[in-house]
Structures are given as structure tokens and as C-alpha cells.
Write an enzyme that holds these catalytic residues in place. Structure first.
Site, PDB file in Angstrom:
ATOM      1  N   PHE A  11      40.765  49.672  29.535  1.00 32.59           N
ATOM      2  CA  PHE A  11      42.169  50.084  29.567  1.00 32.59           C
ATOM      3  C   PHE A  11      42.837  49.601  30.857  1.00 32.59           C
ATOM      4  CE2 PHE A  11      45.695  53.211  29.856  1.00 32.59           C
ATOM      5  CZ  PHE A  11      46.297  52.893  28.651  1.00 32.59           C
ATOM      6  N   TYR A  12      42.066  49.470  31.934  1.00 36.48           N
ATOM      7  CA  TYR A  12      42.614  48.892  33.171  1.00 36.48           C
ATOM      8  C   TYR A  12      43.156  47.487  32.884  1.00 36.48           C
ATOM      9  CZ  TYR A  12      42.599  46.362  37.600  1.00 36.48           C
ATOM     10  OH  TYR A  12      42.946  45.566  38.665  1.00 36.48           O
ATOM     11  N   ALA A  13      42.326  46.646  32.249  1.00 43.17           N
ATOM     12  CA  ALA A  13      42.758  45.281  31.938  1.00 43.17           C
ATOM     13  C   ALA A  13      43.946  45.291  30.987  1.00 43.17           C
ATOM     14  CB  ALA A  13      41.595  44.501  31.330  1.00 43.17           C
TER      15      ALA A  13
ATOM     16  N   SER B 103      46.214  47.606  30.720  1.00 48.82           N
ATOM     17  CA  SER B 103      47.415  48.047  31.429  1.00 48.82           C
ATOM     18  C   SER B 103      48.004  46.909  32.258  1.00 48.82           C
ATOM     19  CB  SER B 103      47.100  49.259  32.325  1.00 48.82           C
ATOM     20  OG  SER B 103      46.326  48.911  33.452  1.00 48.82           O
TER      21      SER B 103
END
Length: 336
Positions: free
Chosen positions: A151-153, A155
Site C-alpha cells: 500500500f506504501y507503493a 500510495s
């Protein structure tokens, strides 16, 4: 020039702000001072910047629209560099909402305020993680980036897309730069160089994921700062399009650029470099790949070189030696 930088109490934001201040620019910093890692480290960075008369800092969250608007209005910047974010690939598996709030809502606030004031150049931090587990090497900015593994990537990719839409709708010149494993003095305690050095110094095991078969394109922080400053003077436009390899949009003054040297290093070689700098052998614990990890990162620096004339070149052994010296000097003072 006048720069507005988010995340100035963070690792990269601190280094960028300090370099610009040393060069005689005015810097307005904005940071939420979140407790994701040691506040003592963040406070020390802030204190170092506060020694410069041309630095003005604001402590507030990106989601606080009123505070952000007031800080930007007071700074009246020529360039906005948006570095603040909820960081950490693995932490995004545990707490995705933190990334939604900071990386999406907070970044939208930056985009909308940049549009309102008509800033000359908006610069946004993205990440090599947008490439996911791409089988194509090196990673080129023109590669497909639609398969994020965390989810970091996701976002960060979303911020790139939101920024493109704002660049198109409101003609805000925007550069998104994709970082590749940045390291150096004052770095985050949750990053591998910091964790490994700390564990070896304290005679504890280091955890080596992927059975040590991973590789990373490491970028020393001074090289990264050089590239950001170089790119800040090159607002995307048709006048600086690089034929064949450019990501400059045909619909907007928007560009994505890798900042990496294109010299990946195997994880075991990386550990040996740390061992040599410390003069001490690590106790190793081999573990399988973690959820969301990728086997390798490998930057193409072709576009960066075409635009700026240079790329990150500080050797890993030099950078690790400088980091180790910093860590040993400050570990007691900063409770590292």
C-alpha cells in the site's frame, strides 16, 4: 531562492534543507514530528536547521489544511519540495490507514495549495517501490508501474497520478522523483543500514531476509540532494524534453525521474561492507522474504543524466564509512 520543504525533520528533508541554507537560500520547513521513530533524532535535526537565520519551521500535520496554507503563504516559495510522508514499506502492511491520511490526503493538500499560489515548480518524492517486482532491468521511468506490491507503493503511485492531473488542469510544473534506497548520516532507525550497524555494534544478530539473495541500488544522501537541487532548476516543459527516454507528459508539464546510480549491490556484499567499516563480523540470522519485499531494485539513470549532466556516484564503501563514523559519534548523545 525561496524553498518550502515538507518533512524537514526527516532524514532527506533535513539534508536538503541544510544544503540549501548553506548555499544562501531561504527555507521554510514543515513537519508533523510524528512518533514513527525517535523524536529525539527528529528534534536534533530540527535544532540543527534552526541555527540558520534563513530557516523558518512549522510543526503541524499535512492533513491540517489551515496550518499548511498559512505556512506556505508566509513562505511565498519559488519551489515546493514535498518530502513528508508516512514512510516504510513493511509498516504499510500493518497500518495502511497512516498512508492514506498522510500520503494521499496530505499530498492532495500540497497539490491544491501549489495550484492556488501558482508555484513555479512543485517537486514530489516518489519511490522505486512503484516498479513492484518488475522483471525488466534496469528500471526505466517509461516502464509500466501498475502492479505495486504494498500500500506504501500504491500510495506513492497515486500521488504521481494526482499530481499529473493537477499539472494538466492548472499548469503547475511538477517533477516526481523516484528514490532508490537512500542512506547516510542522520538516517531513519528502521532502515537496513541503521539496523545492521546498530545490531553489529551491540553484538546482536542481524536479520537477513530473502536468505541474502536480494540486491538494492543504494543512493548516498548527498548524491540525492545534488540531484534534487539540480532538478529544481529544470521545471518540466517542452523546451527541455529529452527525446526517446523522457516521461514528460504530452498533456501536462509533468515528469517522473529516477534518482539512483544504476549500481545495485547484493545484500551480502552490503553487509560485508558494513563489517569492514566496523572492523567486526556480524552474527547472521537468515530468514525468508518478507511480505511486500522485492528481490532487486536497479535504476536507469539515463534521464537524470540527460537532464542534469550527472548521477549518484559516491561509492558504497565511502558512504557506509561516513555513516558508521556518524553513528559511533552520536549513538550516546541521541540514544541511538
Amino acid at each position: 531562492m525561496r524553498y518550502f520543504i515538507t518533512g524537514t525533520a526527516g532524514f532527506i528533508g533535513f539534508h536538503l534543507a541544510r544544503r540549501l541554507l548553506e548555499q544562501g537560500h531561504e527555507v521554510a520547513g514543515f513537519d508533523g514530528m510524528t512518533a514513527y521513530y525517535s523524536l529525539r533524532l527528529k528534534e536534533a535535526r530540527n535544532a540543527a536547521l534552526a541555527q540558520f537565520p534563513a530557516f523558518q519551521g512549522t510543526i503541524a500535520m499535512l492533513e491540517d489544511r489551515a496550518a499548511l496554507e498559512a505556512a506556505v503563504a508566509a513562505a511565498n516559495p519559488d519551489v515546493i519540495v514535498h518530502l513528508a510522508a508516512q514512510a516504510g514499506v513493511r509498516y504499510s502492511v500493518e497500518n495502511p490507514k497512516a498512508y492514506l491520511d498522510s500520503n494521499l490526503v496530505g499530498s492532495w493538500n500540497i497539490l491544491d495549495i501549489a495550484r492556488t499560489i501558482g508555484v513555479g515548480h512543485l517537486m514530489l518524492a516518489s519511490t522505486s517501490s512503484v516498479y513492484g517486482a518488475s522483471p525488466t532491468i534496469p528500471f526505466r521511468e517509461t516502464d509500466k508501474t501498475d502492479e505495486p506490491l504494498t500500500f506504501y507503493a500504491a500510495s506513492k503511485k497515486a500521488v504521481e497520478l494526482m499530481a499529473h492531473s493537477y499539472a494538466h488542469l492548472y499548469q503547475v510544473p511538477t517533477t516526481a522523483f523516484r528514490f532508490f534506497t537512500v542512506y547516510g548520516p542522520w538516517s531513519r532507525p528502521d532502515m537496513a543500514p541503521f539496523k545492521f550497524v546498530k545490531a553489529i555494534v551491540e553484538d546482536r544478530e542481524i536479520e537477513i531476509y530473502g536468505e541474502g539473495q536480494m540486491s538494492r541500488d543504494f543512493t548516498y544522501v548527498d548524491d540525492l540532494v545534488d540531484s534534487i537541487i539540480d532538478l529544481s532548476a529544470i521545471a518540466p516543459s517542452e523546451t527541455n524534453r529529452v527525446e526517446g527516454i523522457d516521461t514528460l507528459s504530452h498533456q501536462a508539464p509533468f515528469r517522473a525521474v529516477n534518482i539512483g546510480g544504476g549500481q545495485p549491490v547484493g545484500l551480502l556484499d552490503f553487509i560485508r561492507t558494513i563489517e569492514e567499516a566496523l572492523g567486526k563480523t556480524a552474527k547472521r540470522k537468515m530468514l525468508p522474504m518478507q511480505q511486500g519485499d522485492v528481490r532487486r531494485t536497479f535504476a536507469s539513470a539515463d534521464l537524470l543524466v540527460a537532464l542534469t549532466g550527472r548521477k549518484p556516484e559516491i561509492r558504497l564503501d565511502q558512504g557506509i564509512r561516513t555513516f558508521v563514523d556518524w553513528y559511533l559519534q552520536h549513538r550516546e548523545e541521541l540514544a541511538l
